[in-house]
Design an enzyme around this catalytic site. Structure first.
Site, PDB file in Angstrom:
ATOM      1  N   LYS A  34     -15.126 152.011 -73.073  1.00 40.79           N
ATOM      2  CA  LYS A  34     -13.734 151.574 -72.587  1.00 40.79           C
ATOM      3  C   LYS A  34     -12.751 152.286 -73.092  1.00 40.79           C
ATOM      4  CE  LYS A  34     -11.313 147.372 -72.051  1.00 40.79           C
ATOM      5  NZ  LYS A  34     -10.923 146.231 -72.347  1.00 40.79           N
ATOM      6  N   ASN A 203      -0.430 125.865 -73.337  1.00 40.54           N
ATOM      7  CA  ASN A 203      -1.369 125.912 -72.508  1.00 40.54           C
ATOM      8  C   ASN A 203      -1.892 124.577 -72.078  1.00 40.54           C
ATOM      9  OD1 ASN A 203      -1.267 128.701 -72.012  1.00 40.54           O
ATOM     10  ND2 ASN A 203      -3.303 129.215 -72.919  1.00 40.54           N
ATOM     11  N   CYS A 255      -8.575 131.095 -70.945  1.00 40.77           N
ATOM     12  CA  CYS A 255      -7.605 130.645 -71.663  1.00 40.77           C
ATOM     13  C   CYS A 255      -7.526 129.055 -71.673  1.00 40.77           C
ATOM     14  CB  CYS A 255      -6.224 131.215 -71.296  1.00 40.77           C
ATOM     15  SG  CYS A 255      -6.047 132.989 -71.298  1.00 40.77           S
ATOM     16  N   LYS A 312      -8.770 132.662 -60.432  1.00 44.99           N
ATOM     17  CA  LYS A 312      -7.657 132.252 -59.750  1.00 44.99           C
ATOM     18  C   LYS A 312      -7.187 133.620 -59.091  1.00 44.99           C
ATOM     19  CE  LYS A 312      -4.295 134.403 -63.023  1.00 44.99           C
ATOM     20  NZ  LYS A 312      -3.063 134.017 -63.659  1.00 44.99           N
TER      21      LYS A 312
HETATM   22  C1  UGA Z   1      -2.672 130.883 -68.744  1.00 48.61           C
HETATM   23  C2  UGA Z   1      -0.916 130.640 -68.878  1.00 48.61           C
HETATM   24  O1  UGA Z   1      -0.608 130.301 -67.675  1.00 48.61           O
HETATM   25  C3  UGA Z   1      -0.339 131.755 -69.528  1.00 48.61           C
HETATM   26  O2  UGA Z   1       0.945 131.353 -70.028  1.00 48.61           O
HETATM   27  C4  UGA Z   1      -0.966 132.229 -71.024  1.00 48.61           C
HETATM   28  O3  UGA Z   1      -0.290 133.249 -71.629  1.00 48.61           O
HETATM   29  C5  UGA Z   1      -2.384 132.361 -70.679  1.00 48.61           C
HETATM   30  O4  UGA Z   1      -3.296 131.453 -70.077  1.00 48.61           O
HETATM   31  C6  UGA Z   1      -3.011 132.995 -71.995  1.00 48.61           C
HETATM   32  O5  UGA Z   1      -3.404 132.042 -72.679  1.00 48.61           O
HETATM   33  O6  UGA Z   1      -3.592 134.213 -72.237  1.00 48.61           O
HETATM   34  P1  UGA Z   1      -4.032 132.522 -66.882  1.00 48.61           P
HETATM   35  O7  UGA Z   1      -5.209 131.938 -67.586  1.00 48.61           O
HETATM   36  O8  UGA Z   1      -3.567 133.943 -66.582  1.00 48.61           O
HETATM   37  O9  UGA Z   1      -2.641 132.086 -68.044  1.00 48.61           O
HETATM   38  O10 UGA Z   1      -3.955 131.688 -65.693  1.00 48.61           O
HETATM   39  P2  UGA Z   1      -3.141 130.562 -64.917  1.00 48.61           P
HETATM   40  O11 UGA Z   1      -2.192 131.435 -63.721  1.00 48.61           O
HETATM   41  O12 UGA Z   1      -2.166 129.735 -65.814  1.00 48.61           O
HETATM   42  O13 UGA Z   1      -3.933 129.517 -64.236  1.00 48.61           O
HETATM   43  C7  UGA Z   1      -4.899 129.099 -64.847  1.00 48.61           C
HETATM   44  C8  UGA Z   1      -6.013 128.326 -64.035  1.00 48.61           C
HETATM   45  O14 UGA Z   1      -5.245 127.285 -63.500  1.00 48.61           O
HETATM   46  C9  UGA Z   1      -6.477 129.014 -62.658  1.00 48.61           C
HETATM   47  O15 UGA Z   1      -7.982 128.526 -62.430  1.00 48.61           O
HETATM   48  C10 UGA Z   1      -5.552 128.359 -61.382  1.00 48.61           C
HETATM   49  O16 UGA Z   1      -6.361 128.343 -60.461  1.00 48.61           O
HETATM   50  C11 UGA Z   1      -5.412 127.013 -62.074  1.00 48.61           C
HETATM   51  N1  UGA Z   1      -4.151 126.200 -61.372  1.00 48.61           N
HETATM   52  C12 UGA Z   1      -2.888 127.040 -61.820  1.00 48.61           C
HETATM   53  C13 UGA Z   1      -4.267 125.302 -60.632  1.00 48.61           C
HETATM   54  O17 UGA Z   1      -5.354 124.663 -60.441  1.00 48.61           O
HETATM   55  N2  UGA Z   1      -3.088 124.805 -60.022  1.00 48.61           N
HETATM   56  C14 UGA Z   1      -1.924 125.268 -60.187  1.00 48.61           C
HETATM   57  O18 UGA Z   1      -0.881 124.898 -59.790  1.00 48.61           O
HETATM   58  C15 UGA Z   1      -2.023 126.459 -61.356  1.00 48.61           C
END
Ligand code: UGA
Length: 418
Positions: A34, A203, A255, A312
């Protein structure tokens, strides 16, 4: 400033990129392949380089060390802190080998359970001899995978956990200097444990919001109410807000599952009954089971086109993806799966090998299938010509696990959703 960032996952690497606009940055990672790849990718950024191990010159000149290494889940849901403490050992080793005068700021960003930063701080202090002019801060990261640079440069807030004897204004000034933030960003400066808890609470609250709308969605299905309109109708209430109300297969990724399980583990450990958190996890697990049940009951054939395998939209990451969980369950029931994804097919191939058919092309993916299963919320799946794709399919069925086509159901299809 001279900055070292330990860990070049999506948080560490984005941090390197943003900070190197103004500072000299060195990314450290134990993975040599990496490191070579990143040096090749960023060869024209003279402020940024990647290495495996820091040497005297780098250590002595460093002003700030960021730690963004992984904190994966152990089998029992607890958090594996091995990588964080390996970095502590590395810093101790450097302190004991090399002499430095100026103060070092060590900023822990990895998500860690309450009490870890205090332990980390004491661990280093106890093991270094002589000079100990350093301070440790905990600064949780709230950026989303796929939106890293925007989220890093436009944060809703900055949380800083510090040893309370420190001067809070000094920390705020340090962050403004590091990131060039403007003065309007809210700063929450607090003690270590509180800052650590803020990250878990954020979270797990977001995950809970999704689980809640998924529970309401189950009810809507049974009572003939429209879940998408319900989410819209409640989302206009500014106290509720319209974000994280997309119902469907639920939450996954590296996460939310890890952090919810870690918080639950901590609750159990100290005898706190985390009923809401437990239900949120159970409701989320049930989404995939409900999907399998619907597919088994409503679709007669067993060949499916899976649209989306990433956890996602906007990433190739399939870690803890609900789409993967759904596919695994279907494969156990002898379904034949053809998978498409705009970014994650390489990872899908590595994970599944020959157990599924990997399809770069949508037409190839839907050919002779009994059902299209939309498993990831990729925007591109909204805009396909489903009427034409239907001509290639064996049976015209769509199971929409993300409500992408809810308001534009293609004609002539049996449309199923959660
Ligand atoms: C999440 C948090 O949103 C961030 O703020 C945080 O920094 C990050 O974790 C972390 O701890 O590092 P992330 O894991 O990138 O971010 O993804 P999200 O966009 O939050 O989505 C998480 C999951 O929820 C995905 O599987 C998505 O499909 C699902 N989701 C999201 C839903 O099913 N419905 C929604 O309305 C939104």
């Amino acid at each position: 400033m001279n900055i070292i960032v330990y860990g070049t996952g999506y948080v560490g690497l984005s941090l390197c990129r943003v900070l190197s606009n103004k500072h000299n940055v060195i990314g450290v990672d134990i993975d040599s392949d990496k490191v070579n790849l990143l040096n090749a990718c960023y060869f024209n950024n003279s402020n940024l380089k990647f290495i495996n191990e820091i040497n005297e010159n780098e250590f002595v000149n460093t002003d700030v060390i960021f730690i963004t290494v992984g904190t994966p889940s152990n089998e029992d849901g607890s958090t594996n802190l091995e990588y964080v403490f390996n970095v502590a050992d590395d810093i101790i080793k450097c302190y004991n080998l090399y002499e430095r005068d100026k103060e070092l700021v060590i900023i822990l960003k990895s998500t860690v359970p309450c009490g870890t930063t205090a332990k980390f701080n004491n661990y280093i202090r106890e093991k270094i001899c002589g000079c100990n002019k350093f301070r440790v801060l905990f600064n949780p990261e709230f950026l989303r995978e796929g939106n890293e640079i925007y989220d890093l440069t436009h944060p809703d807030r900055i949380v800083i956990g510090c040893d309370c004897s420190n001067n809070n204004n000094k920390e705020k000034e340090l962050f403004i200097d590091l990131y060039e933030y403007n003065n309007s960003i809210p700063f929450v400066t607090t003690d270590y444990n509180t800052a650590e808890m803020i990250k878990y609470a954020a979270n797990s609250f977001l995950a809970l919001k999704i689980s809640f709308i998924n529970e309401i969605s189950e009810l809507c299905n049974k009572l003939n109410a429209d879940i998408v309109k319900v989410a819209e109708g409640i989302g206009y209430d500014t106290r509720i807000g319209n974000k994280f109300l997309n119902s469907g297969l639920g939450w996954g990724g590296s996460c939310f599952p890890k952090d919810c399980h870690s918080l639950l583990y901590e609750g159990n450990r100290i005898g706190c009954n985390m009923e809401i958190l437990k239900s949120s996890i159970n409701t989320n697990d049930r989404c995939v089971d409900r999907a399998v049940e619907i597919l088994e009951n409503e679709i007669s054939g067993k060949t499916f086109a899976i649209f989306g395998i990433a956890f996602k939209e906007g990433t190739d990451d399939i870690r803890d993806s609900v789409s993967v969980r759904l596919c695994d369950k279907l494969l156990n029931k002898w379904y034949k799966l053809k998978i498409n994804d705009p970014m994650a097919l390489g990872n899908a191939k590595r994970y599944y090998g020959d157990k599924v058919e990997i399809c770069n092309n949508i037409e190839e993916c839907v050919k002779d299938v009994d059902c299209i299963v939309i498993a990831t919320e990729w925007e591109c799946y909204k805009h396909l010509n489903y009427e034409c794709l239907g001509d290639l399919m064996k049976n015209r069925n769509i199971f929409d696990g993300r409500h992408l086509l809810y308001n534009r159901v293609p004609k002539g299809f049996k449309y199923l959703h959660l």
